[in-house]
Design a protein around this motif. Sequence first.
Motif, PDB file in Angstrom:
ATOM      1  N   ARG A  68       0.836  -1.198   0.000  1.00 54.36           N
ATOM      2  CA  ARG A  68       0.000   0.000   0.000  1.00 54.36           C
ATOM      3  C   ARG A  68       0.869   1.246   0.000  1.00 54.36           C
ATOM      4  NH1 ARG A  68      -5.386  -0.665   3.403  1.00 54.36           N
ATOM      5  NH2 ARG A  68      -5.963  -2.721   2.650  1.00 54.36           N
ATOM      6  N   ARG A  69       0.425   2.225  -0.751  1.00 55.14           N
ATOM      7  CA  ARG A  69       1.148   3.506  -0.792  1.00 55.14           C
ATOM      8  C   ARG A  69       0.555   4.429   0.257  1.00 55.14           C
ATOM      9  NH1 ARG A  69       1.547   4.616  -7.277  1.00 55.14           N
ATOM     10  NH2 ARG A  69       2.878   2.844  -7.733  1.00 55.14           N
ATOM     11  N   LYS A  70       1.423   5.230   0.829  1.00 52.62           N
ATOM     12  CA  LYS A  70       0.961   6.195   1.828  1.00 52.62           C
ATOM     13  C   LYS A  70       0.236   7.330   1.117  1.00 52.62           C
ATOM     14  CE  LYS A  70       4.598   5.262   5.143  1.00 52.62           C
ATOM     15  NZ  LYS A  70       5.724   5.795   5.880  1.00 52.62           N
ATOM     16  N   ALA A  71      -0.864   7.748   1.696  1.00 54.12           N
ATOM     17  CA  ALA A  71      -1.632   8.847   1.106  1.00 54.12           C
ATOM     18  C   ALA A  71      -0.870  10.153   1.306  1.00 54.12           C
ATOM     19  CB  ALA A  71      -3.008   8.936   1.741  1.00 54.12           C
ATOM     20  N   SER A  72      -0.822  10.949   0.247  1.00 53.08           N
ATOM     21  CA  SER A  72      -0.122  12.236   0.377  1.00 53.08           C
ATOM     22  C   SER A  72      -1.016  13.237   1.084  1.00 53.08           C
ATOM     23  CB  SER A  72       0.272  12.758  -1.009  1.00 53.08           C
ATOM     24  OG  SER A  72      -0.889  12.951  -1.781  1.00 53.08           O
ATOM     25  N   ILE A  73      -0.426  13.996   1.966  1.00 52.04           N
ATOM     26  CA  ILE A  73      -1.163  15.003   2.733  1.00 52.04           C
ATOM     27  C   ILE A  73      -1.016  16.337   2.027  1.00 52.04           C
ATOM     28  CG2 ILE A  73      -1.346  16.164   4.953  1.00 52.04           C
ATOM     29  CD1 ILE A  73      -0.034  13.676   6.191  1.00 52.04           C
TER      30      ILE A  73
END
Length: 74
Positions: A68-73
């Motif tokens: 899973r890729r981290k969601a960009s803030i």
Amino acid sequence: MQVLVRDNNVDQALRVLKKKMQREGLFREMKERRAYEKPSERRVREKAQAISRHRKKLQREGLIAAPRRKASIR
């Protein structure tokens, strides 16, 4: 490796050459050869690369889930 220079455009030919060298893995190999690598370290690195290649192959075939890729803030 050979690159054609068209219309005396050396900058474009250099960019093409660097891209070809990158694809072939030449820069990675030069970086690895800068310093001596102990045989035990080499075995560990090669085994890790093999595991990574195998995991990537399984992900492409859909047998295991992709990380899973981290969601960009924003």
